[in-house]
Design an enzyme around this catalytic site. Sequence first.
Site, PDB file in Angstrom:
ATOM      1  N   ASP A  16       2.659 -12.998 -10.208  1.00 52.45           N
ATOM      2  CA  ASP A  16       1.378 -13.371  -9.578  1.00 52.45           C
ATOM      3  C   ASP A  16       0.844 -14.791  -8.550  1.00 52.45           C
ATOM      4  O   ASP A  16       1.729 -15.278  -8.752  1.00 52.45           O
ATOM      5  CB  ASP A  16       0.002 -13.286 -11.020  1.00 52.45           C
ATOM      6  CG  ASP A  16      -1.074 -13.702 -10.033  1.00 52.45           C
ATOM      7  OD1 ASP A  16      -1.513 -14.151  -9.214  1.00 52.45           O
ATOM      8  OD2 ASP A  16      -2.334 -13.770 -10.988  1.00 52.45           O
ATOM      9  N   ILE A  17       1.042 -14.415  -7.172  1.00 55.72           N
ATOM     10  CA  ILE A  17       1.254 -15.194  -5.970  1.00 55.72           C
ATOM     11  C   ILE A  17       0.460 -16.173  -6.916  1.00 55.72           C
ATOM     12  O   ILE A  17       0.226 -17.536  -6.042  1.00 55.72           O
ATOM     13  CB  ILE A  17       0.962 -14.893  -5.007  1.00 55.72           C
ATOM     14  CG1 ILE A  17       1.729 -15.491  -4.259  1.00 55.72           C
ATOM     15  CG2 ILE A  17      -0.560 -14.471  -4.422  1.00 55.72           C
ATOM     16  CD1 ILE A  17       1.888 -15.247  -2.419  1.00 55.72           C
ATOM     17  N   ASN A  30      -8.711  -9.462   5.427  1.00 55.98           N
ATOM     18  CA  ASN A  30      -8.758  -8.803   6.085  1.00 55.98           C
ATOM     19  C   ASN A  30      -9.477  -9.524   7.725  1.00 55.98           C
ATOM     20  O   ASN A  30      -9.856 -10.836   7.074  1.00 55.98           O
ATOM     21  CB  ASN A  30     -10.082  -7.078   5.820  1.00 55.98           C
ATOM     22  CG  ASN A  30     -11.199  -8.372   4.783  1.00 55.98           C
ATOM     23  OD1 ASN A  30     -12.061  -9.037   5.856  1.00 55.98           O
ATOM     24  ND2 ASN A  30     -11.795  -8.483   4.047  1.00 55.98           N
ATOM     25  N   ASP A  40      -6.747 -10.368  -2.764  1.00 56.64           N
ATOM     26  CA  ASP A  40      -6.789 -10.913  -1.479  1.00 56.64           C
ATOM     27  C   ASP A  40      -8.021 -11.738  -2.592  1.00 56.64           C
ATOM     28  O   ASP A  40      -8.984 -12.848  -2.930  1.00 56.64           O
ATOM     29  CB  ASP A  40      -8.361 -10.239  -0.357  1.00 56.64           C
ATOM     30  CG  ASP A  40      -9.154 -11.076   0.533  1.00 56.64           C
ATOM     31  OD1 ASP A  40      -8.886 -12.530   0.399  1.00 56.64           O
ATOM     32  OD2 ASP A  40      -9.382 -10.553   1.284  1.00 56.64           O
ATOM     33  N   SER A 123      -0.373  -5.129   3.614  1.00 56.30           N
ATOM     34  CA  SER A 123      -0.099  -3.770   3.612  1.00 56.30           C
ATOM     35  C   SER A 123      -0.266  -2.895   3.200  1.00 56.30           C
ATOM     36  O   SER A 123      -0.875  -1.812   3.307  1.00 56.30           O
ATOM     37  CB  SER A 123      -0.104  -3.892   5.190  1.00 56.30           C
ATOM     38  OG  SER A 123      -0.824  -3.751   6.151  1.00 56.30           O
ATOM     39  N   THR A 124       0.855  -2.869   1.694  1.00 55.37           N
ATOM     40  CA  THR A 124       0.838  -2.119   1.280  1.00 55.37           C
ATOM     41  C   THR A 124       0.001  -1.343  -0.175  1.00 55.37           C
ATOM     42  O   THR A 124       0.723  -1.003  -0.734  1.00 55.37           O
ATOM     43  CB  THR A 124       2.485  -2.772  -0.050  1.00 55.37           C
ATOM     44  OG1 THR A 124       2.027  -3.979  -0.745  1.00 55.37           O
ATOM     45  CG2 THR A 124       3.712  -2.940   1.160  1.00 55.37           C
ATOM     46  N   GLY A 125      -0.781  -2.136  -0.486  1.00 57.87           N
ATOM     47  CA  GLY A 125      -2.237  -1.945  -1.546  1.00 57.87           C
ATOM     48  C   GLY A 125      -3.370  -0.923  -0.634  1.00 57.87           C
ATOM     49  O   GLY A 125      -2.903   0.008  -0.261  1.00 57.87           O
ATOM     50  N   TYR A 127      -4.838  -1.039   2.002  1.00 61.71           N
ATOM     51  CA  TYR A 127      -3.957  -0.858   3.494  1.00 61.71           C
ATOM     52  C   TYR A 127      -2.918   0.055   3.638  1.00 61.71           C
ATOM     53  O   TYR A 127      -2.608   1.110   5.251  1.00 61.71           O
ATOM     54  CB  TYR A 127      -3.811  -2.057   4.481  1.00 61.71           C
ATOM     55  CG  TYR A 127      -4.811  -2.631   4.733  1.00 61.71           C
ATOM     56  CD1 TYR A 127      -6.408  -2.649   4.103  1.00 61.71           C
ATOM     57  CD2 TYR A 127      -4.436  -4.470   5.581  1.00 61.71           C
ATOM     58  CE1 TYR A 127      -7.710  -2.890   4.292  1.00 61.71           C
ATOM     59  CE2 TYR A 127      -6.294  -4.802   6.405  1.00 61.71           C
ATOM     60  CZ  TYR A 127      -7.210  -4.400   5.610  1.00 61.71           C
ATOM     61  OH  TYR A 127      -8.537  -5.382   6.386  1.00 61.71           O
TER      62      TYR A 127
HETATM   63  N1  AR6 Z   1      -0.177 -11.315  -6.613  1.00 60.27           N
HETATM   64  C1  AR6 Z   1       0.621 -10.879  -5.699  1.00 60.27           C
HETATM   65  N2  AR6 Z   1       0.481  -9.396  -5.339  1.00 60.27           N
HETATM   66  C2  AR6 Z   1      -0.727  -9.201  -5.913  1.00 60.27           C
HETATM   67  C3  AR6 Z   1      -2.027 -10.016  -6.152  1.00 60.27           C
HETATM   68  C4  AR6 Z   1      -1.699 -10.957  -7.529  1.00 60.27           C
HETATM   69  N3  AR6 Z   1      -2.900 -11.609  -7.445  1.00 60.27           N
HETATM   70  N4  AR6 Z   1      -3.086  -8.499  -6.490  1.00 60.27           N
HETATM   71  C5  AR6 Z   1      -2.874  -7.451  -6.264  1.00 60.27           C
HETATM   72  N5  AR6 Z   1      -0.736  -7.747  -5.070  1.00 60.27           N
HETATM   73  P1  AR6 Z   1      -3.326  -5.153  -1.518  1.00 60.27           P
HETATM   74  P2  AR6 Z   1      -3.520  -4.678   1.318  1.00 60.27           P
HETATM   75  C6  AR6 Z   1      -0.333  -6.743  -4.553  1.00 60.27           C
HETATM   76  O1  AR6 Z   1      -4.480  -4.452  -1.884  1.00 60.27           O
HETATM   77  O2  AR6 Z   1      -2.872  -3.559   1.561  1.00 60.27           O
HETATM   78  C7  AR6 Z   1      -8.080  -6.005   0.098  1.00 60.27           C
HETATM   79  O3  AR6 Z   1      -9.426  -5.905  -0.483  1.00 60.27           O
HETATM   80  C8  AR6 Z   1      -0.598  -5.371  -4.910  1.00 60.27           C
HETATM   81  O4  AR6 Z   1      -0.409  -4.887  -5.750  1.00 60.27           O
HETATM   82  O5  AR6 Z   1      -3.938  -6.591  -1.806  1.00 60.27           O
HETATM   83  O6  AR6 Z   1      -2.951  -6.321   3.174  1.00 60.27           O
HETATM   84  C9  AR6 Z   1      -8.276  -7.002   1.748  1.00 60.27           C
HETATM   85  O7  AR6 Z   1      -9.850  -7.492   1.899  1.00 60.27           O
HETATM   86  C10 AR6 Z   1      -0.017  -4.936  -3.419  1.00 60.27           C
HETATM   87  O8  AR6 Z   1       1.140  -4.936  -3.619  1.00 60.27           O
HETATM   88  O9  AR6 Z   1      -3.428  -6.271  -0.099  1.00 60.27           O
HETATM   89  C11 AR6 Z   1      -7.854  -6.700   2.783  1.00 60.27           C
HETATM   90  O10 AR6 Z   1      -9.730  -5.533   3.103  1.00 60.27           O
HETATM   91  C12 AR6 Z   1      -0.014  -5.887  -2.575  1.00 60.27           C
HETATM   92  O11 AR6 Z   1      -0.273  -7.783  -3.315  1.00 60.27           O
HETATM   93  C13 AR6 Z   1      -7.226  -5.195   1.807  1.00 60.27           C
HETATM   94  O12 AR6 Z   1      -7.501  -5.644   1.095  1.00 60.27           O
HETATM   95  C14 AR6 Z   1      -0.776  -5.995  -1.335  1.00 60.27           C
HETATM   96  O13 AR6 Z   1      -2.088  -4.914  -1.442  1.00 60.27           O
HETATM   97  C15 AR6 Z   1      -5.907  -5.255   1.872  1.00 60.27           C
HETATM   98  O14 AR6 Z   1      -4.413  -4.302   1.691  1.00 60.27           O
END
Ligand code: AR6
Length: 176
Positions: A16-17, A30, A40, A123-125, A127
Amino acid sequence: MEVRINQGLIALVQGDITDEETDAIVNAANSRLSGGAGVDGAIHRAGGPSLMAECRKIGGCPTGQAVITTAGNLKAKRVIHTVGPVYQGGTKGEAELLRSAYLSSLRLAAATGLRSIAFPAISTGVYGYPLAEAAGIALKTAIDYLRGHSDIDVIRFVLYDRRSYDAFAAELEKLR
Ligand code: AR6
């Protein structure tokens, strides 16, 4: 998994970051910096309301760029908020924008005197960026940076789940 590049280190960890003690942690935000789900949401919850107050003052961040705030209750010194691209099939400049999100974050850290930085898999969640491709771009940008600069010592990729960790590890094996 760790790889040394010149004087710098690239480390992959699963976790967890918000627990990271690096000088900077990077948020996958975003472009309105309005908070959201995923990493986020986790960073704003753990950091406390001061982060959102600063984000509101900054007002926004274009895709591929980065801004910096303090880190509130987090262990890191600062939070760098970057905006990765929404994946739309790969023909809308997504690869360059993703590279730019990582590079802008590294440059901003270095310009602020921060020598260690932790990234999530931007971007891998929500997005939707395909994981292996995104991992390749993230790691190549980090390796190229450490080959050309000595102002960052440690780049950590903090992968939330096993699947993300394995994808990054496979790409790092190919690139090292
Ligand atoms: N620590 C590390 N990685 C994490 C954590 C954590 N605590 N929680 C989730 N991840 P995403 P995106 C991973 O969706 O695709 C938001 O609503 C997750 O499993 O967080 O860049 C923003 O406001 C995935 O592997 O980011 C934007 O609207 C990675 O972090 C949008 O999501 C990225 O997933 C950005 O989407």
